[in-house]
Write an enzyme that holds these catalytic residues in place. Sequence first.
Site, PDB file in Angstrom:
ATOM      1  N   VAL A   1     -17.328  27.531  20.552  1.00  0.00           N
ATOM      2  CA  VAL A   1     -17.740  26.362  21.326  1.00  0.00           C
ATOM      3  C   VAL A   1     -16.512  25.961  22.137  1.00  0.00           C
ATOM      4  CG1 VAL A   1     -18.650  24.027  21.293  1.00  0.00           C
ATOM      5  CG2 VAL A   1     -19.362  25.663  19.541  1.00  0.00           C
TER       6      VAL A   1
ATOM      7  N   ASN B   1      -5.521  48.346  28.628  1.00  0.00           N
ATOM      8  CA  ASN B   1      -5.640  49.780  28.891  1.00  0.00           C
ATOM      9  C   ASN B   1      -5.030  50.189  30.229  1.00  0.00           C
ATOM     10  OD1 ASN B   1      -6.884  50.011  26.371  1.00  0.00           O
ATOM     11  ND2 ASN B   1      -8.858  49.470  27.245  1.00  0.00           N
TER      12      ASN B   1
ATOM     13  N   GLY C   1      -7.980  28.966  21.199  1.00  0.00           N
ATOM     14  CA  GLY C   1      -7.732  27.585  20.802  1.00  0.00           C
ATOM     15  C   GLY C   1      -6.287  27.167  20.978  1.00  0.00           C
TER      16      GLY C   1
END
Length: 625
Positions: free
Chosen positions: A300, A497, A548
């Site tokens: 969220v 990559n 976060g």
Amino acid sequence: MEEEGGGRSCGTTRELQKLKQQAMEYYRENDVPRRLEELLNSTFYLQPADVYGHLANCFSKLAKPPTICKIVGKDVLDGLGLPTLQVDIFCTIQNFPKNVCSVVISTHFEVHENALPELAKAEEAERASAVSTAVQWVNSTITHELQGMAPSDQAEVDHLLRIFFASKVQEDKGRKELEKSLEYSTVPTPLPPVPPPPPPPPPTKKKGQKPGRKDTITEKPIAPAEPVEPVLSGSMAIGAVSLAVAKACAMLLNKPLYLNIALLKHNQEQPTTLSMPLLMVSLVSCGKSSSGKLNLMKEVICIPHPELTTKQGVEMLMEMQKHINKIIEMPSPPKAETKKGHDGSKRGQQQITGKMSHLGCLTINCDSIEQPLLLIQEICANLGLELGTNLHLAINCAGHELMDYNKGKYEVIMGTYKNAAEMVDLYVDLINKYPSIIALIDPFRKEDSEQWDSIYHALGSRCYIIAGTASKSISKLLEQGNISIPKSNGLIIKHTNQTTMSDLVEITNLIDSKKHITVFGSTEGESSDDSLVDLAVGLGVRFIKLGGLSRGERVTKYNRLLTIEEELVQNGTLGFKEEHTFFYFNEEAEKAAEALEAAAAREPLVPTFPTQGVEESAETGASSG
């Protein structure tokens, strides 16, 4: 004896004269006398306090530009203690080799918290092999290929890296073909074909179905999962070296990396302003790895209003995170109600528990779709914030993780399954109920293209439909020139990559040309390198998704964002983001756009960078950006 001594003296004099003549020619060829005279004259008039410091600065400007003399690859650990690649760039500067910079690239591997031991062990071995191969590439061929090149020649560096990678792709293809031929030569005679299984029994009567009622609805079978786009082992060497060269160039010019990337983006023309990307900060996680029943919301995500500065946005979200921590630490109140809700869970208040996830946010236990959203609403109310005004929400659905292939449905909540068509209705109802949600990331698997179309047409005018895992690699997107599969109005791109700096510029230009939004994302296993923040700012992306506001490897990047914003403010070059705009094309507009694209495709295109077209003769199927 005197004649012999005189002969030796005469010979020595001739040698000295010859050396003097050579010295004069050497200095004259390098224009030393004239420059030295001008420098000494100007220094006398300036009379600097540090005369030798002044002379050193002047001479350094006359020195040859730095060139790459060595590139070193190392096996290091990322933020989760897993192996990844570090690249150091050494340049010859004023005749001496110097270590200019280091970068650490994150791997593309996902973090599977509840993976089976055998799968985790296999992925661990694959990761170790990929890093080991990358280190070998860097320390052998790549360092020799780029030796003597100027770090400022990014396009040529990327061109050589792509040629090298194309050769490795061909090698891998040849090796696999050889292995296949050897397998065929040792394969025993095949057994007779197994008869097809009998047709499935008719569906049993559903609970609550009235007697005599016929259920005529037959669900369409799901499309099988597409093979995972293969990644060539060692390919991270290409992306890491390309980034390291860009960073070395910036440091040698005494410029920040984001400005160097902006110059690449704008064809070496310095933009008058640079805007900070809008934050996408993961607040809580309620995905498959959580202890609650809810699977749908892997992240969220909170998006501060575009008018807020990065610093204001971070401070606001830090306060919200503190409130979540307080709620988790609160003791559970006694349950006064034991009635069951629609999803079968108890409606009485349940204590929310949480643990820190690898994404830098709290993984909390929720049993319904509304629970995490109501939690955020409550926190906003306590802080005097209003959802939809001060901040908006985004949901990372991680649709590919929800599919139960045995049932052919998405397991939204533990024990609650929905087919792809029902998922469209679920998302529409969710956005109707919570209009502050302005982005859905990976609402479906990439294979459910029909549902991507449906949700785009249902919600695209008021919500960003963003493809992350469901999108193809950057290499494939550039190769095909098509970002419309699956149907979306935004993409998440990552630097992993074989993706070079030139590729990042090209893919963002392509996304911008299609009126899509670009989200620059971090990987699941990040390192403490903060270069991707500079890439996001320099490329001018709309959003940056870093996880976060916890864990050192993620906080480092938020700190870099704050530093860049402060620099832009001090330089008077900070631009501001516009309000959220949803570019939605109806079917008529899409057909018109496709016709224009087809007409443009018939005209010859001049590549922006020489990296384009290098792999035309090579198989790129073993690649992933």
